[in-house]
Scaffold this active site. Sequence first.
Site, PDB file in Angstrom:
ATOM      1  N   GLU A 121       0.873  -1.191   0.000  1.00  0.00           N
ATOM      2  CA  GLU A 121       0.000   0.000   0.000  1.00  0.00           C
ATOM      3  C   GLU A 121       0.895   1.221   0.000  1.00  0.00           C
ATOM      4  O   GLU A 121       0.871   2.029   0.922  1.00  0.00           O
ATOM      5  CB  GLU A 121      -0.821   0.076   1.299  1.00  0.00           C
ATOM      6  N   GLY A 151       2.414   4.827  -0.921  1.00  0.00           N
ATOM      7  CA  GLY A 151       1.953   6.136  -1.347  1.00  0.00           C
ATOM      8  C   GLY A 151       3.154   6.982  -1.746  1.00  0.00           C
ATOM      9  O   GLY A 151       3.387   7.295  -2.912  1.00  0.00           O
ATOM     10  N   ARG A 152       3.980   7.294  -0.735  1.00  0.00           N
ATOM     11  CA  ARG A 152       5.155   8.135  -0.948  1.00  0.00           C
ATOM     12  C   ARG A 152       6.069   7.575  -2.034  1.00  0.00           C
ATOM     13  O   ARG A 152       6.495   8.292  -2.927  1.00  0.00           O
ATOM     14  CB  ARG A 152       5.937   8.200   0.375  1.00  0.00           C
ATOM     15  N   TYR A 201       6.333  18.872  10.066  1.00  0.00           N
ATOM     16  CA  TYR A 201       7.342  17.934  10.571  1.00  0.00           C
ATOM     17  C   TYR A 201       8.765  18.479  10.475  1.00  0.00           C
ATOM     18  O   TYR A 201       9.717  17.746  10.739  1.00  0.00           O
ATOM     19  CB  TYR A 201       7.357  16.636   9.768  1.00  0.00           C
ATOM     20  N   CYS A 215       0.127  33.902   8.394  1.00  0.00           N
ATOM     21  CA  CYS A 215       0.448  34.588   9.650  1.00  0.00           C
ATOM     22  C   CYS A 215       0.903  33.552  10.673  1.00  0.00           C
ATOM     23  O   CYS A 215       0.311  33.401  11.748  1.00  0.00           O
ATOM     24  CB  CYS A 215      -0.764  35.359  10.137  1.00  0.00           C
TER      25      CYS A 215
HETATM   26  C1  LIG Z   1      -0.402   6.388   4.874  1.00  0.00           C
HETATM   27  C2  LIG Z   1      -0.638   4.949   4.687  1.00  0.00           C
HETATM   28  C3  LIG Z   1      -0.024   4.254   3.650  1.00  0.00           C
HETATM   29  C4  LIG Z   1       0.973   4.892   2.721  1.00  0.00           C
HETATM   30  O1  LIG Z   1       2.082   5.285   3.396  1.00  0.00           O
HETATM   31  P1  LIG Z   1       3.375   5.839   2.603  1.00  0.00           P
HETATM   32  O2  LIG Z   1       4.302   6.232   3.679  1.00  0.00           O
HETATM   33  O3  LIG Z   1       2.898   6.983   1.788  1.00  0.00           O
HETATM   34  O4  LIG Z   1       3.874   4.724   1.771  1.00  0.00           O
HETATM   35  C5  LIG Z   1      -0.336   2.920   3.492  1.00  0.00           C
HETATM   36  N1  LIG Z   1      -1.215   2.292   4.306  1.00  0.00           N
HETATM   37  C6  LIG Z   1      -1.829   2.929   5.311  1.00  0.00           C
HETATM   38  C7  LIG Z   1      -2.789   2.194   6.155  1.00  0.00           C
HETATM   39  C8  LIG Z   1      -1.563   4.265   5.550  1.00  0.00           C
HETATM   40  O5  LIG Z   1      -2.158   4.902   6.560  1.00  0.00           O
END
Ligand SMILES: *Cc1c(COP(=O)(O)O)cnc(C)c1O
Length: 417
Positions: free
Chosen positions: A276, A278-279, A318, A345
């Site tokens: 899963e 994303g990054r 962060y 601001c």
């Molecule tokens: C945020 C998240 C991801 C993706 O995380 P990345 O760091 O972007 O790879 C995958 N699974 C779950 C459940 C998440 O909350």
Amino acid sequence: MKTPFVTKDQLEAIVARHPTPFHIYDEKGIRENARRLKAAFSWNPGFREYFAVKATPTPAIIKILRQEGCGCDCSSLAELVMSERCGAAGEEIMFSSNNTTAEEFQAAARMGGIINLDDITLIDTLEAACGIPEKICCRFNPGGVFTLGETGEGFQVMDNPGDAKFGMTRPQISEAFRRLKAMGAREFGIHAFLASNTLSNEYYPALARILFQLAAELRQETGCRITFINLSGGIGVPYRPDQEANDIAAIGEGVRRAYEELLVPAGMGDVALYTELGRYMLAPYGHLVTRVIHEKHIYKDYLGVDACACNLMRPAMYGSYHHITVMGKENAPCTHSYDVSGSLCENNDKFAVDRMLPETVPGDLLVIHDTGAHGFSMGYNYNGKLRSAELLLREDGSVELIRRAETLEDYFATLVW
Ligand SMILES: *Cc1c(COP(=O)(O)O)cnc(C)c1O
């Protein structure tokens, strides 16, 4: 050195049609990377990447990834509905949420998505909302501290599952499997997310070992049939120019070795692996493009740009590093120290603090790197800032508007006067 995926000339032509600030994504980079991931796990016949939609919830991006064979990992109603409207259905949808509402479970179930339960109490929420499906997943949290590879400068990877709100404890996951089985579930999966933005080829293999071991134990203890293991997100990207990128082929190979050592001998050599990410899928393939509109010299030197933390929250939230290229001055020496700031601001509205850059003046275009994931999507409207446009650089070099910028009327649309 980090090189933008657009040249200065390309960018000048783009800003003539699309005013700054905006996020722009690189279709070619996204596709090539998705193919590398797929190749790295091609040894596992059931492998599937479920793109973490929250990283970049934009239909044009989701559709590109779907063409590359990715499913959609969702954690909210809006992400589910967006994925469905992009054509995802059934097991192409993974629903990995937490603190979940009945309405969200109902939507995921209606779409036939795979539901990943974050907590044992959610079994009752799910049962009451829509019943227990035949295929179900549970999220594990081993607690404690997760570390990898100690070096002279500390651990390569360190995170604190024991402080994280996610997942079930070891005894809870056994109990959850037993209860779900008694309630009619037939196919089980396990999931865990132990560290974020890891820059180590060892993270996934180490996580895989934990989950493969757990899968073998749970099958012994509960008799449940485990058909998939979800390694979740967490593979990172080198935000700093001196950091080394992960080698996805080495990661896939490390997971394969763990699979051969732990799952195959347990008679579980048919388990599908899911990710899963994303990054890893998007971050490097997005830029935030902004123009310097003012310079200010007081106790420090400031470059005021037309984007702000509302367009990219990570540095403010962060303290994250995002590399900045001053377009047209790529090879000029970095002789000046600047704080690159927006107009909120809030004193944390800075994309960079004490950053060495070439001498930069109003009118210069800046590319802020690695904003393709958790960039636009973490945007907000503080100080009445409007969300920017998103553009897509197509493989043929053309540029498409994939989300228009918000207007004042959008911002006012929900108000009662
Ligand atoms: C945020 C998240 C991801 C993706 O995380 P990345 O760091 O972007 O790879 C995958 N699974 C779950 C459940 C998440 O909350």
